[in-house]
Scaffold this motif. Structure first.
Motif, mmCIF file in Angstrom:
data_model
loop_
_atom_site.group_PDB
_atom_site.id
_atom_site.type_symbol
_atom_site.label_atom_id
_atom_site.label_comp_id
_atom_site.label_asym_id
_atom_site.label_seq_id
_atom_site.Cartn_x
_atom_site.Cartn_y
_atom_site.Cartn_z
ATOM 1 N N ILE A 1 0.825 -1.120 -0.012
ATOM 2 C CA ILE A 1 0.072 -0.022 -0.125
ATOM 3 C C ILE A 1 0.791 1.180 0.043
ATOM 4 O O ILE A 1 1.671 1.327 0.830
ATOM 5 C CB ILE A 1 -0.908 -0.015 1.243
ATOM 6 C CG1 ILE A 1 -1.788 -1.041 1.271
ATOM 7 C CG2 ILE A 1 -1.656 1.293 1.289
ATOM 8 C CD1 ILE A 1 -2.616 -1.012 2.508
ATOM 9 N N ILE A 2 0.449 2.358 -0.960
ATOM 10 C CA ILE A 2 1.454 3.487 -1.159
ATOM 11 C C ILE A 2 0.244 4.478 -0.542
ATOM 12 O O ILE A 2 -0.768 4.816 -1.331
ATOM 13 C CB ILE A 2 1.721 3.995 -2.250
ATOM 14 C CG1 ILE A 2 2.887 2.939 -2.864
ATOM 15 C CG2 ILE A 2 2.549 5.281 -2.244
ATOM 16 C CD1 ILE A 2 3.374 3.014 -4.109
ATOM 17 N N ASN A 3 0.194 5.286 0.790
ATOM 18 C CA ASN A 3 -0.685 6.228 1.169
ATOM 19 C C ASN A 3 -0.200 7.589 0.978
ATOM 20 O O ASN A 3 0.534 7.950 1.661
ATOM 21 C CB ASN A 3 -0.902 5.803 2.698
ATOM 22 C CG ASN A 3 -1.837 7.026 3.241
ATOM 23 O OD1 ASN A 3 -2.769 7.613 2.285
ATOM 24 N ND2 ASN A 3 -2.054 7.229 4.333
ATOM 25 N N SER A 4 -0.458 8.150 -0.234
ATOM 26 C CA SER A 4 -0.290 9.650 -0.104
ATOM 27 C C SER A 4 -1.246 10.663 -0.131
ATOM 28 O O SER A 4 -1.150 11.536 -0.574
ATOM 29 C CB SER A 4 0.326 9.587 -1.736
ATOM 30 O OG SER A 4 -0.544 9.626 -2.717
ATOM 31 N N ALA A 5 -2.425 10.100 0.399
ATOM 32 C CA ALA A 5 -3.479 11.071 0.801
ATOM 33 C C ALA A 5 -3.093 11.860 1.926
ATOM 34 O O ALA A 5 -2.344 11.419 2.722
ATOM 35 C CB ALA A 5 -4.858 10.157 0.988
ATOM 36 N N GLY A 6 -3.601 12.986 1.821
ATOM 37 C CA GLY A 6 -3.435 14.056 3.050
ATOM 38 C C GLY A 6 -4.136 15.562 2.522
ATOM 39 O O GLY A 6 -4.294 15.745 1.631
ATOM 40 N N ASN A 7 -4.399 15.992 3.800
ATOM 41 C CA ASN A 7 -5.047 17.328 3.713
ATOM 42 C C ASN A 7 -3.717 18.048 3.957
ATOM 43 O O ASN A 7 -2.936 18.297 5.025
ATOM 44 C CB ASN A 7 -5.713 17.706 4.944
ATOM 45 C CG ASN A 7 -6.418 19.035 5.024
ATOM 46 O OD1 ASN A 7 -6.001 20.083 4.442
ATOM 47 N ND2 ASN A 7 -7.639 19.197 5.577
ATOM 48 N N VAL A 8 -3.392 18.948 2.677
ATOM 49 C CA VAL A 8 -2.130 19.816 2.673
ATOM 50 C C VAL A 8 -2.284 21.146 2.845
ATOM 51 O O VAL A 8 -1.558 21.999 2.791
ATOM 52 C CB VAL A 8 -1.567 19.708 1.111
ATOM 53 C CG1 VAL A 8 -1.200 18.064 0.974
ATOM 54 C CG2 VAL A 8 -2.510 20.196 0.037
ATOM 55 N N THR A 9 -3.667 21.606 3.295
ATOM 56 C CA THR A 9 -3.767 22.962 3.859
ATOM 57 C C THR A 9 -3.053 23.357 5.056
ATOM 58 O O THR A 9 -3.006 22.391 6.095
ATOM 59 C CB THR A 9 -5.214 23.167 4.051
ATOM 60 O OG1 THR A 9 -6.005 22.581 2.903
ATOM 61 C CG2 THR A 9 -5.530 24.669 4.296
ATOM 62 N N PHE A 10 -2.467 24.459 5.137
ATOM 63 C CA PHE A 10 -1.373 24.485 6.212
ATOM 64 C C PHE A 10 -2.156 24.866 7.489
ATOM 65 O O PHE A 10 -1.890 24.114 8.421
ATOM 66 C CB PHE A 10 -0.493 25.971 5.972
ATOM 67 C CG PHE A 10 0.756 25.807 5.187
ATOM 68 C CD1 PHE A 10 0.862 24.611 4.375
ATOM 69 C CD2 PHE A 10 1.464 26.743 4.942
ATOM 70 C CE1 PHE A 10 1.968 24.269 3.660
ATOM 71 C CE2 PHE A 10 2.723 26.621 4.101
ATOM 72 C CZ PHE A 10 2.735 25.203 3.692
ATOM 73 N N ASN A 11 -3.363 25.545 7.482
ATOM 74 C CA ASN A 11 -4.073 25.880 8.718
ATOM 75 C C ASN A 11 -5.556 25.400 8.768
ATOM 76 O O ASN A 11 -6.398 26.332 8.585
ATOM 77 C CB ASN A 11 -3.793 27.055 9.201
ATOM 78 C CG ASN A 11 -2.381 27.257 9.986
ATOM 79 O OD1 ASN A 11 -2.135 26.188 10.825
ATOM 80 N ND2 ASN A 11 -1.845 28.182 9.792
#
Length: 549
Positions: A116-126
């Motif tokens: 599994i490669i998990n590259s999901a993410g919330n990239v908003t700083f704040n």
């Protein structure tokens, strides 16, 4: 020492790529299919309301995107058949238990996987604290639980180099992950527990929501709602309109409160924003799992492709885009530490690292941390970057054929230059923003209370203009302030020794498939002929539309 072959490893292997619809995810999926067409199957998540909608989104919005141009060139009309043979689109959401799958679906998919490669993410700083934790922490917990269903659990988790937080100096891949927080040497005897942080954040969110129901706050929201309805010339005594307006005020307050609490907590521990704090929690969850094959890939700032899918490909709100955009529009003062290394890694090199680590994870136990960063091997400091941005702006001004040759020649000479954060506050956007606020306040006071006819109309038009200036300077000021930890405050040197060793272990005849060669970069060529032209074509037009909206 026997070198390993990614081509042999990926043959008939089953890969689950989570986060395949983002900038990095699309390039990684395309590279995997292009470089290793013998891969067995690639599962990808496309979040939607139904499996049918996931399929539609994939075929309409993902596979049609520019990163898949190399596959179109190779397969032509046969591309659809190749994709249908290799790619399985699933309607998953890592924020949900079992990634949103039924028990039967989860077991069936997990049982078919090699990595599994998990590259999901919330990239908003704040974002709000809850939003930041939902993907980067709760999502990571759910992916780990899902991975444990595999016959041989193997997880590659994508984090960021900037989990290092507010500090300077060398950041090594073998530094402790579990229990790390940036103020560790300052707060003597204090222990940091990811499990305790998750519990405390949940309690903090509950307290904020309870505070929003307080009687005094309810009265405050009602007062604000009535004022807003009056400003919009709507009936503040209409119970339905007032009820909706009160709910909106409560929602906005709660969201802002959760963001404030998240920023306060992150900064106390030493992280500059909620994003890096949440990513640090996520990778500590991964590091704690010693019973599975797991590895963490930390990219630095991910920017325009150097060669794959083609030079200059970029997408979305990248870190350097807002600063370059404002410089091209004439903003001259750039707050920066001239010696600070701005560590940028082209997206195709980051994808190469992800795929190399995933291949390793299929057949062996990889290192815990790999930092996909260029600054240690080929440093590029802020002073040089600002000069390159100025040179690019000069070229752009002189190339314009709009009949204003003399104006363009004069404008081209006004290049951006580096200033200290203190000078920026005193003489640039923050100063202009404060001035606009004061003028707006004076115009409010000058507005006649008795209804001043034409005079009031003039005041209102002036105030609208001043308020627009205040809004624009505030947004620009906040954009610069958002990046101060990376351009002024923290002089990182991210070491990539594990990455270099991994790529040296790849067979020489396959090193062109997965490339790691930052020491060979000509940064002048990359910025002037690849990165900034790429931003101009793919990113800045959308950014300009958003700022005009």
């Amino acid at each position: 020492m026997t070198k390993f072959s990614p081509t042999e490893v990926y043959k008939d292997r089953k890969v689950f790529l989570i986060g395949s619809t983002g900038f990095l995810g699309k390039v990684t999926l395309s590279m995997l299919l292009h470089r290793f067409p013998n891969v067995g199957r690639v599962y990808i998540t496309v979040r939607a309301r139904s499996p049918e909608e996931s399929e539609t989104r994939f075929w309409n919005n993902v596979i049609t995107a520019p990163p898949f141009d190399p596959l179109r060139e190779r397969y032509g009309d046969a591309l659809d058949g190749f994709i249908r043979d290799k790619v399985v689109v699933v309607n998953g959401d890592i924020a949900e238990e079992n990634l949103g799958f039924t028990e039967e679906e989860a077991q069936r998919i997990a049982g078919d996987l090699d990595v599994i490669i998990n590259s999901a993410g919330n990239v908003t700083f704040n974002p709000t604290l809850e939003s930041g934790l939902r993907t980067n922490v709760v999502g990571t917990q759910n992916v780990i639980a899902f991975a444990k269903r595999m016959k041989r659990p193997a997880l590659v988790h994508i984090s960021t180099c900037f989990v290092a937080g507010n500090r300077s100096g060398a950041v090594w891949e073998n530094d402790d992950v579990l229990g790390y927080f940036p103020r560790k040497h300052e707060l003597k005897g204090v222990e940091f527990s990811v499990d305790a942080e998750i519990r405390d954040c949940a309690k903090m969110s509950e307290r904020a929501r309870a505070e929003a129901k307080d009687a005094m706050m309810a009265a405050h929201f009602r007062e604000q709602a009535r004022q807003r309805l009056d400003e919009e010339m709507r009936d503040a005594d209409d119970p339905d309109a007032l009820g909706l307006a009160v709910a909106r005020e409560r929602k906005v307050w709660t969201r802002n409160r959760l963001t404030e609490l998240g920023i306060e907590r992150a900064k106390f521990w030493g992280w500059p924003n909620i994003y890096t704090y949440a990513k640090a929690l996520g990778e500590q969850l991964v590091a704690a799992e010693t019973g599975i094959v797991r590895s963490i890939v930390r990219p630095s700032i991910v920017e325009s492709a150097r060669s794959y899918p083609f030079p200059g490909w970029n997408e979305g709100f990248t870190t350097t885009a807002p600063i370059i955009f404002m410089a091209l529009k004439g903003q001259r003062q750039i707050p920066a530490n001239e010696k600070l290394i701005l560590d940028i890694t082209p997206v195709d090199l980051v994808s190469s690292v992800m795929l190399a680590v995933a291949a390793q994870a299929c057949v062996a136990e990889p290192k815990l941390v790999y930092q996909a960063a260029t600054g240690a091997a080929n440093p590029n400091n802020m002073e040089r970057i600002i000069s390159l941005v100025g040179l690019f702006r000069r070229q752009q001004e002189l190339e314009k054929n709009d009949g204003l040759r003399l104006f363009r020649e004069i404008s081209a000479r006004f290049e951006p230059f580096r200033v200290s954060a203190e000078r920026f506050d005193a003489t640039s956007l923050p100063m202009m923003n404060n001035a606009a606020k004061k003028v707006s306040s004076l115009l409010d006071k000058a507005k006649p209370r008795w209804g001043g006819g034409r005079y009031e109309g003039v005041i209102n038009r002036m105030k609208q203009t001043v308020d627009r200036v205040e809004e624009q300077t505030r947004e620009a000021k906040e954009a610069f302030e958002m990046f101060l930890p990376f351009t002024v405050e923290n002089a990182y040197v991210f070491r990539s020794d594990n990455v270099r060793a991994l790529f040296e272990s790849i067979r020489e005849d396959e090193q062109q498939l997965l490339t790691w060669n930052p020491e060979t970069f000509d940064w002048y060529d990359y910025w002037m002929n690849i990165h900034m032209p790429g931003l101009k074509k793919w990113v800045l037009p959308t950014l300009e539309e958003e700022m005009r909206a």
